[in-house]
Design an enzyme around this catalytic site. Structure first.
Site, short mmCIF file in Angstrom:
data_model
loop_
_atom_site.label_atom_id
_atom_site.label_comp_id
_atom_site.label_asym_id
_atom_site.label_seq_id
_atom_site.Cartn_x
_atom_site.Cartn_y
_atom_site.Cartn_z
N GLU A 1 0.82 -1.21 0.00
CA GLU A 1 0.00 0.00 0.00
C GLU A 1 0.86 1.26 0.00
O GLU A 1 0.52 2.25 -0.65
CB GLU A 1 -0.95 0.00 1.21
CG GLU A 1 -2.05 -1.05 1.14
CD GLU A 1 -1.57 -2.47 1.42
OE1 GLU A 1 -0.43 -2.64 1.91
OE2 GLU A 1 -2.34 -3.42 1.14
N HIS B 1 -11.15 -5.71 8.39
CA HIS B 1 -11.97 -5.64 7.18
C HIS B 1 -13.25 -4.85 7.37
O HIS B 1 -14.10 -4.84 6.50
CB HIS B 1 -12.32 -7.05 6.68
CG HIS B 1 -11.16 -7.83 6.16
ND1 HIS B 1 -10.18 -8.33 6.98
CD2 HIS B 1 -10.80 -8.19 4.91
CE1 HIS B 1 -9.29 -8.98 6.25
NE2 HIS B 1 -9.64 -8.90 4.99
C1 LIG Z 1 -1.37 -5.06 4.28
C2 LIG Z 1 -2.39 -5.91 3.61
N1 LIG Z 1 -2.84 -5.56 2.39
C3 LIG Z 1 -3.79 -6.31 1.77
C4 LIG Z 1 -4.30 -7.41 2.37
C5 LIG Z 1 -5.42 -8.23 1.67
N2 LIG Z 1 -4.92 -9.55 1.32
C6 LIG Z 1 -5.13 -10.60 2.13
S1 LIG Z 1 -4.34 -11.95 1.60
C7 LIG Z 1 -3.74 -11.18 0.23
C8 LIG Z 1 -2.82 -11.93 -0.69
C9 LIG Z 1 -1.65 -12.48 0.04
O1 LIG Z 1 -0.84 -13.24 -0.79
P1 LIG Z 1 0.41 -14.04 -0.24
O2 LIG Z 1 1.24 -13.16 0.63
O3 LIG Z 1 1.07 -14.65 -1.40
O4 LIG Z 1 -0.20 -15.15 0.71
P2 LIG Z 1 -1.22 -16.31 0.33
O5 LIG Z 1 -2.58 -15.74 0.56
O6 LIG Z 1 -0.98 -16.69 -1.07
O7 LIG Z 1 -0.97 -17.40 1.29
C10 LIG Z 1 -4.17 -9.86 0.22
C11 LIG Z 1 -3.87 -8.89 -0.84
C12 LIG Z 1 -3.81 -7.74 3.65
N3 LIG Z 1 -4.26 -8.82 4.33
N4 LIG Z 1 -2.86 -6.98 4.24
#
Ligand SMILES: Cc1ncc(C[n+]2csc(CCOP(=O)(O)OP(=O)(O)O)c2C)c(N)n1
Ligand SMILES: [Mg+2]
Lengths: 374, 327
Positions: B63, B132
């Site tokens: 972000e 959220h």
């Molecule tokens: C700071 C932040 N920004 C956005 C999100 C929303 N979000 C939750 S999971 C996700 C994707 C995460 O991907 P990754 O780190 O590859 O983990 P995975 O879900 O694949 O295990 C996003 C964008 C969040 N939880 N925290």
């Protein structure tokens, strides 16, 4: 992104041991494992998957607010978790259900959180140092690093005794690697030479965004710029996950400084129950990874070692029992008490929060049994 | 598109973004999962397919990176519209928003403008996990240099997003996610009221109910219930949280003598506190009762199963109305 020449692997997708100059370093860790321990690897992978499927069903039936499946990532998690020692501290992200199970977390506690009953779920002090899930991506990498700095400061590590020296392992995803917090954690870990293992599960996707958007180089190369050694492993191979984690954590606890493992794996399911992966990834990719399934591969290996149908049947029965027990216990969960809103905001009394708690109690009492205000 | 069409706010925002992109080739969208997926709330659905990857950027997951690079893009003459996936994930960008974005024009003594919109789905009622369902608008309203707005209905959403994009100042655009899906009429030909203007959405005489974003529908419901009990409530949709268009509020309070302000955000150091203070200063002699606030409790947003206890509803608004009338 699939396996490369750099990807360390002990168990081929066909389920046979890979013997080479590079694996020679890791095979001794496997040779030390008993048959019982190997069976345990399999058992936890299968039970976690069944648990995961049951949680998905519960979500579909309206029993859970959300579900975050870990299907496909069992080997990365089970191998690394079994490689931790009891005194180690684990900082998970939010998808590490198999790690939680191995560290003794009641899986109902994970369901309570995703059902909307609590933000936490368990006390790490009572669950073999398995800390609570973190939803803000990457934050926990700094907490883990600070915790590991503390181990250095209070002399709980690097005394030369691997049975008691403590270390930290932190789990995070490929998407999270783009967060500033993760880079800052690597900087602090390197500066303070923390007894810490960064365990990246690269499951190829951050919701709908492919890992190629997060990094143009394989992610295991990133820590080298921070002065931290990194390797890439086949995350669907439970044996390499175990061996490399064991080695790296023990090096870290011996005073060798932080280490980094990138485990290549795949999120077989949706990101969460709210997600529809068909909108952004081709079925062919999912099929490709299905061929590399971590559980099927390990089963082939165990059968090759002489494990028979009885064992696999017993595990399947146990997994089914586990899932139905979890279902019953989930359905029996009651509502949370409204005092939860107020009681732990501060650790000591707080005037405003106290007044609002009292106001709510009076307000709720003002409704008669029909729900109308008196 | 033209005429009057019934659509949910999510579609109205999509249409508004699309129109802004058609009107000005410098308008860019940036955010996590906003490309092929169309955003987790589908607000940008179809826009990458239509405008291409150079206009709709599915960014890396950071972000601070999104807002920080938007600032550089704005310096280069673009008009970035950033999507923050959920309210609780704006904080990694807080430094870029408050120390950089908000102060850039002032630091450049007015020689540089920052036409950036930051869209944030906010508020509760979606039963989600921690981070959220938050309402962080007060942090941004407290920061000089930022404009802060929140539509409450599809028509306003369609027009306000376009006006926000046309603004040469940064606009924090709070989208009430609980209102994404109910449909409302959007007049695609007739511009809505000015971005920073407050609107009376229901006329009444005995008490003024004031809110914004997700709370407006709750206030309308409360006014309906109050009417059944014989109380005439006026409802005001604030629309703009910073700056605040006070004249319609003062005018209403002069008529009703009572003001109840409601928002999901905690009440302590809140938008409601600010309005209460100003109304007391400007309309003291018209007030029959103290200005009352109905707000989220001063606690973290609770686990989802407790959200309906935490969030102000029509009953809680009516409880305040009763107190105001009792003075
Ligand atoms: C700071 C932040 N920004 C956005 C999100 C929303 N979000 C939750 S999971 C996700 C994707 C995460 O991907 P990754 O780190 O590859 O983990 P995975 O879900 O694949 O295990 C996003 C964008 C969040 N939880 N925290
Ligand atoms: Mg991922």
């Amino acid at each position: 992104m699939s396996y490369t020449e750099a990807t360390l692997q002990l168990l081929s997708p066909a389920g046979s041991i890979v013997e080479s100059d590079t694996t020679a370093e890791y095979l001794p860790y496997i040779d030390k494992l008993s048959d019982e321990e190997l069976r345990e690897f399999h058992r936890v992978m299968v039970v976690t998957r069944e648990f995961d499927l049951e949680a998905t069903n519960l979500q579909r039936q309206g029993q859970m607010g959300l579900w975050v499946p870990s299907i496909g990532q069992e080997a990365a998690q089970v191998g690394s978790a079994f490689a931790t020692r009891k005194q180690d501290h684990i900082f998970p992200s939010y998808r590490e259900h198999a790690v939680a199970m191995i560290r003794g977390v009641d899986m109902l506690d994970i369901l309570r959180m995703l059902r909307g009953l609590t933000h936490g779920g368990w006390e790490h002090a009572k669950h073999n140092n398995f800390h609570i899930y973190t939803l803000v991506l990457g934050s926990q990498t700094l907490h883990a690093t600070g915790y590991a700095m503390g181990l250095n400061l209070d002399g709980s590590t690097a005394t030369g005794n691997p049975e008691t020296d403590e270390a930290v392992i932190v789990y995070f995803g490929d998407g999270a690697t783009s967060q500033g917090d993760v880079s800052e954690a690597l900087v602090f870990a390197a500066s303070y030479q923390t007894p810490e293992l960064f365990f990246l599960q690269n499951n190829q996707w951050a919701i709908s965004v492919p890992v190629s958007t997060q990094s143009r180089t394989p992610l295991y190369l990133r820590p080298s710029g921070f002065g931290i050694p990194g390797i890439q492993i086949d995350g669907n191979d439970v044996l390499i996950s175990y061996a490399t984690t064991r080695k790296y954590l023990d090096e870290a606890r011996a005073g060798g400084g932080p280490r980094f493992i990138e485990a290549l794996t795949y999120r077989m399911g949706a990101h969460t129950s709210s997600d529809d992966p068909t909108k952004y990834r081709p079925d062919s990719e999912v099929e490709h990874w299905r061929e590399l399934d971590p559980i099927a591969r390990f089963e082939t290996y165990l059968r090759g070692r002489g494990e028979g149908d009885d064992f696999f049947q017993d595990v399947a029965t146990e997994a089914a029992d586990y899932a139905s027990d979890i279902r019953l216990r989930t359905l029996a969960l009651g509502p949370p008490s409204t005092s939860m809103i107020f009681d732990t905001v501060y650790s000591e009394p707080h005037a405003l929060v106290g007044q609002q708690k009292e106001w709510l109690a009076n307000y709720e009492a003002s409704f008669d049994e029909n729900g109308a205000a008196e | 598109m033209s005429g009057i069409q019934a659509m949910p706010m999510a579609k109205a925002l999509n249409a508004g973004l699309r129109q802004a992109m058609l009107d000005d080739p410098k308008v860019l969208l940036m955010g996590e999962d906003i490309g092929p997926l169309g955003g987790v709330f589908r607000i940008t659905e179809g826009l990458q397919a239509e405008f291409g990857q150079n206009r709709v950027l599915d960014t890396p997951l950071a972000e601070s990176g999104i807002v920080g690079t938007a600032i550089g893009l704005a310096m280069r003459g673009f008009r970035p519209v950033c999507e923050i996936q959920f309210d609780g994930f704006v904080y990694p960008a807080f430094d870029q928003i408050t120390s950089q974005l908000a102060k850039m024009t002032n630091r450049h003594e007015g020689t540089l403008t920052m036409p950036i919109v930051i869209r944030i789905p906010f508020g509760g009622h979606i039963g989600a996990v921690e981070h959220h369902q938050e309402s962080p608008e007060a942090y941004f309203a407290h920061t000089a240099g930022l404009r802060v707005v929140s539509p409450s209905n599809p028509h306003d959403a369609y027009w306000m997003i376009q006006e926000a994009i046309r603004s040469n100042d940064p606009v924090i655009f709070f989208e009430p996610k609980s209102r994404y899906w109910p449909k409302g009429d959007v007049n695609l030909d007739e511009r809505g009221p000015e971005l920073h203007s407050t609107q009376v959405v229901r006329a009444g005489t005995e008490v003024t109910l004031l809110g914004y974003g997700p709370m407006v529908s709750v206030l309308l419901q409360a006014a309906e219930l109050a009417a059944e009990e014989g109380t005439s409530a006026e409802v005001i949709d604030l629309r703009s949280i910073s700056p605040i268009d006070y004249d319609p509020i003062i005018e209403s309070v002069r008529k009703t003598g009572r003001l109840v302000i409601a928002h999901e955000a905690p009440g302590f150091v809140s938008v409601g506190s600010e309005i209460a203070a100003t109304v007391t200063e400007r309309a003291f002699y018209s007030l029959e009762a103290p200005v009352l606030r109905v707000a989220g409790f001063d606690t973290p947003f609770p686990p989802a199963k407790l959200e309906t206890t935490y969030l102000p509803d029509a009953d809680r608004v009516l409880e305040a109305v009763d107190r105001a009338l009792a003075y």
